[in-house]
Design an enzyme around this catalytic site. Structure first.
Site, PDB file in Angstrom:
ATOM      1  N   CYS A 130       1.083  -1.335  -0.240  1.00 39.04           N
ATOM      2  CA  CYS A 130       0.481  -0.252  -0.445  1.00 39.04           C
ATOM      3  C   CYS A 130       0.907   1.486   0.430  1.00 39.04           C
ATOM      4  CB  CYS A 130      -1.022  -0.148   1.091  1.00 39.04           C
ATOM      5  SG  CYS A 130      -2.146  -1.688   1.425  1.00 39.04           S
ATOM      6  N   HIS A 265      -3.295   6.950   2.033  1.00 36.46           N
ATOM      7  CA  HIS A 265      -3.879   5.864   2.062  1.00 36.46           C
ATOM      8  C   HIS A 265      -4.822   5.627   2.414  1.00 36.46           C
ATOM      9  CE1 HIS A 265      -3.783   2.070   1.803  1.00 36.46           C
ATOM     10  NE2 HIS A 265      -3.507   0.784   2.367  1.00 36.46           N
ATOM     11  N   ASN A 296      -9.885  -0.269  -0.041  1.00 33.88           N
ATOM     12  CA  ASN A 296      -8.437  -0.724   0.233  1.00 33.88           C
ATOM     13  C   ASN A 296      -8.524  -0.941  -1.751  1.00 33.88           C
ATOM     14  OD1 ASN A 296      -6.179  -1.413   0.129  1.00 33.88           O
ATOM     15  ND2 ASN A 296      -6.357  -1.208   2.587  1.00 33.88           N
TER      16      ASN A 296
HETATM   17  O1  UT7 Z   1      -3.956  -1.570   3.807  1.00 34.18           O
HETATM   18  C1  UT7 Z   1      -3.253  -1.986   4.845  1.00 34.18           C
HETATM   19  C2  UT7 Z   1      -2.931  -1.061   6.157  1.00 34.18           C
HETATM   20  N1  UT7 Z   1      -4.491  -1.661   6.444  1.00 34.18           N
HETATM   21  C3  UT7 Z   1      -4.918  -1.191   7.378  1.00 34.18           C
HETATM   22  O2  UT7 Z   1      -4.439  -0.645   7.812  1.00 34.18           O
HETATM   23  C4  UT7 Z   1      -6.060  -1.748   7.680  1.00 34.18           C
HETATM   24  C5  UT7 Z   1      -6.121  -1.451   9.510  1.00 34.18           C
HETATM   25  N2  UT7 Z   1      -7.103  -2.643  10.028  1.00 34.18           N
HETATM   26  C6  UT7 Z   1      -8.562  -2.564  10.211  1.00 34.18           C
HETATM   27  O3  UT7 Z   1      -8.565  -1.412   9.776  1.00 34.18           O
HETATM   28  C7  UT7 Z   1      -9.812  -2.909  11.149  1.00 34.18           C
HETATM   29  O4  UT7 Z   1      -8.985  -3.361  11.857  1.00 34.18           O
HETATM   30  C8  UT7 Z   1     -10.341  -4.082  10.618  1.00 34.18           C
HETATM   31  C9  UT7 Z   1     -11.327  -2.963   9.398  1.00 34.18           C
HETATM   32  C10 UT7 Z   1     -10.115  -4.782  10.001  1.00 34.18           C
HETATM   33  C11 UT7 Z   1     -11.216  -4.577  11.800  1.00 34.18           C
HETATM   34  O5  UT7 Z   1     -11.447  -3.022  12.066  1.00 34.18           O
HETATM   35  P1  UT7 Z   1     -11.497  -3.913  14.226  1.00 34.18           P
HETATM   36  O6  UT7 Z   1     -12.098  -2.864  14.560  1.00 34.18           O
HETATM   37  O7  UT7 Z   1     -10.082  -3.639  14.226  1.00 34.18           O
HETATM   38  O8  UT7 Z   1     -12.276  -5.067  14.354  1.00 34.18           O
HETATM   39  P2  UT7 Z   1     -11.515  -6.083  15.397  1.00 34.18           P
HETATM   40  O9  UT7 Z   1     -11.225  -6.852  14.735  1.00 34.18           O
HETATM   41  O10 UT7 Z   1     -11.135  -5.147  16.691  1.00 34.18           O
HETATM   42  O11 UT7 Z   1     -13.162  -6.428  15.477  1.00 34.18           O
HETATM   43  C12 UT7 Z   1     -14.405  -6.578  16.648  1.00 34.18           C
HETATM   44  C13 UT7 Z   1     -15.647  -7.427  16.588  1.00 34.18           C
HETATM   45  C14 UT7 Z   1     -14.733  -8.489  17.631  1.00 34.18           C
HETATM   46  O12 UT7 Z   1     -16.061  -8.999  17.788  1.00 34.18           O
HETATM   47  P3  UT7 Z   1     -15.827  -8.820  19.325  1.00 34.18           P
HETATM   48  O13 UT7 Z   1     -15.101  -9.751  19.667  1.00 34.18           O
HETATM   49  O14 UT7 Z   1     -15.859  -7.413  19.486  1.00 34.18           O
HETATM   50  O15 UT7 Z   1     -17.212  -9.014  19.976  1.00 34.18           O
HETATM   51  C15 UT7 Z   1     -14.888  -9.229  15.695  1.00 34.18           C
HETATM   52  O16 UT7 Z   1     -15.359 -10.654  15.728  1.00 34.18           O
HETATM   53  O17 UT7 Z   1     -15.836  -7.217  15.859  1.00 34.18           O
HETATM   54  C16 UT7 Z   1     -15.810  -8.833  14.675  1.00 34.18           C
HETATM   55  N3  UT7 Z   1     -14.980  -8.967  13.482  1.00 34.18           N
HETATM   56  C17 UT7 Z   1     -16.943  -9.013  12.362  1.00 34.18           C
HETATM   57  N4  UT7 Z   1     -17.379  -8.766  13.007  1.00 34.18           N
HETATM   58  C18 UT7 Z   1     -18.638  -8.257  11.666  1.00 34.18           C
HETATM   59  C19 UT7 Z   1     -14.296  -8.649  13.023  1.00 34.18           C
HETATM   60  N5  UT7 Z   1     -14.958  -8.677  10.947  1.00 34.18           N
HETATM   61  C20 UT7 Z   1     -15.991  -8.498  11.826  1.00 34.18           C
HETATM   62  C21 UT7 Z   1     -17.035  -8.569  10.490  1.00 34.18           C
HETATM   63  N6  UT7 Z   1     -17.962  -7.923  10.659  1.00 34.18           N
HETATM   64  N7  UT7 Z   1     -16.548  -8.661   9.344  1.00 34.18           N
END
Ligand code: UT7
Length: 340
Positions: A130, A265, A296
């Site tokens: 990226c 980005h 993305n």
């Molecule tokens: O391009 C290269 C660089 N990339 C980035 O910079 C991406 C960086 N990361 C992110 O943008 C975020 O981490 C994501 C958008 C990928 C995920 O968001 P998050 O707020 O970090 O979610 P998380 O993984 O901490 O999950 C939070 C909750 C969890 O549930 P509990 O444990 O709180 O009950 C997950 O199980 O959301 C749940 N979850 C989802 N729920 C619905 C994880 N993925 C999903 C989903 N839909 N797709």
């Protein structure tokens, strides 16, 4: 009669001489035809439109069809950039393609793209995920100023849908397809500020192809997809990238108040918002939020956003833009540029 050879050990070389300065002369983009709204992907990953929008800002994305490849999308974006730069294609002397989704291990995509454009110039790929577009701009700047090329095409392109597991909750809604391109060439005045770039390879496993090609071969695995430890990357980006962007502003000899655009980005709207806050950008600076409809697209995200914002009159031609890319590696690159 030929001149007498210089005694051994006293020979001198002609040093390459380039332009005093370089700038971006034009940008172009290609967005695949198929629009994929959140509603189309949520069932498979047990998610919802609301969750995806709240956590990432994404409403829809483009996924390329079989006829839209890394090469064809690059060619379309390149033609657009060359037209916007107001030069002829045969003035291009180098093609740099940044991609992690060209489906051939070798050769690189760039020579094939160059050939499709009717060019036989130097052409090579770079792998900086990226951050690849900002790496490419920095390389092109150095090539133009170092005398190894005149006009350089820098292309950021991804067909990430080929490398995304549609059942993977942490990536299926994020990754998307598209191509963006820029023409970098000689300039009388500075048009590309110093690049602040680097890497932290200790975190290489946080975004990666899940299995190596050797594991795929030796263990008879399915085609590999790209996986991401979202939270780790999120933390690194939120806390680590604003200081990098600030160093790029400082190195350019300006302040945030001098900026006409912020083009980060497009990884996550919350990361973009956090950077805006940490950099204390003036409230009226246009900020790229292309992620809403583009998701993305990795190396393509910054040039795609730039092309759209220029075309829609959101950012001024000739203005100063801070751009920063960051991603798999982990790697990053940031610089202030004069908008074409
Ligand atoms: O391009 C290269 C660089 N990339 C980035 O910079 C991406 C960086 N990361 C992110 O943008 C975020 O981490 C994501 C958008 C990928 C995920 O968001 P998050 O707020 O970090 O979610 P998380 O993984 O901490 O999950 C939070 C909750 C969890 O549930 P509990 O444990 O709180 O009950 C997950 O199980 O959301 C749940 N979850 C989802 N729920 C619905 C994880 N993925 C999903 C989903 N839909 N797709």
């Amino acid at each position: 009669m030929s001149a007498a050879a210089a005694p051994k050990g006293t020979g001198t070389l002609t040093a390459p001489a380039g332009a005093r300065h370089a700038r971006i002369w034009g940008v172009g983009g290609y967005r695949p035809e198929r629009v994929v709204p959140n509603s189309e992907i949520v069932d498979v990953i047990d998610s919802s439109d609301e969750w995806i929008q709240e956590r990432s800002g994404i409403k829809s994305r483009r996924w390329a069809g079989p006829h839209e490849t890394v090469v064809t999308m690059s060619v379309a974006a390149a033609r657009d950039a060359v037209a916007s730069a107001g030069i002829q294609l045969d003035q291009v002397e180098a093609v740099i393609v940044s991609t992690v989704s060209h489906p051939y291990q070798t050769p690189a995509a760039a020579p094939i793209v160059a050939d499709a454009l009717g060019l036989r110039c130097v052409a090579f790929d770079i792998s900086a995920a990226c951050a690849g577009y900002c790496h490419g701009i920095s390389l092109a700047n150095d090539m133009v100023r170092g005398g190894s090329a005149g006009f350089v095409l820098v292309i950021g392109v991804e067909k990430l849908s080929d490398f995304t597991d549609p059942t993977d909750r942490s990536t299926a809604f994020i990754f998307a397809d598209g191509a963006g391109a820029a023409v970098v060439g000689p300039s009388d005045t500075p048009g590309i500020g110093p690049t602040i770039w680097g890497s932290d390879g200790s975190q290489w496993e946080t975004i990666k192809q899940n299995e190596s090609w050797l594991e795929v071969r030796d263990e008879g695995l399915d085609f590999p997809s790209i996986g991401m430890q979202g939270q780790s990357v999120f933390r690194w980006a939120v806390w680590g990238m604003a200081p990098v962007a600030q160093r790029a502003i400082d190195a350019a000899g300006i302040t945030a108040a001098d900026l006409d655009a912020f083009l980060p980005h497009q990884a996550n709207m919350r990361i973009i918002d956090a950077m805006v806050k940490q950099l204390k950008l003036p409230a009226d600076i246009p900020v790229a939020r292309d992620i809403v409809e583009t998701a993305n697209t990795s190396a393509a995200s910054i040039p795609l956003a730039t092309e759209r914002m220029l075309r829609e009159g959101e950012i001024p031609h000739g203005g100063l833009a801070l751009q920063i890319g960051f991603g798999a590696g982990l790697v990053y690159a940031a610089q202030v540029v004069v908008l074409p």
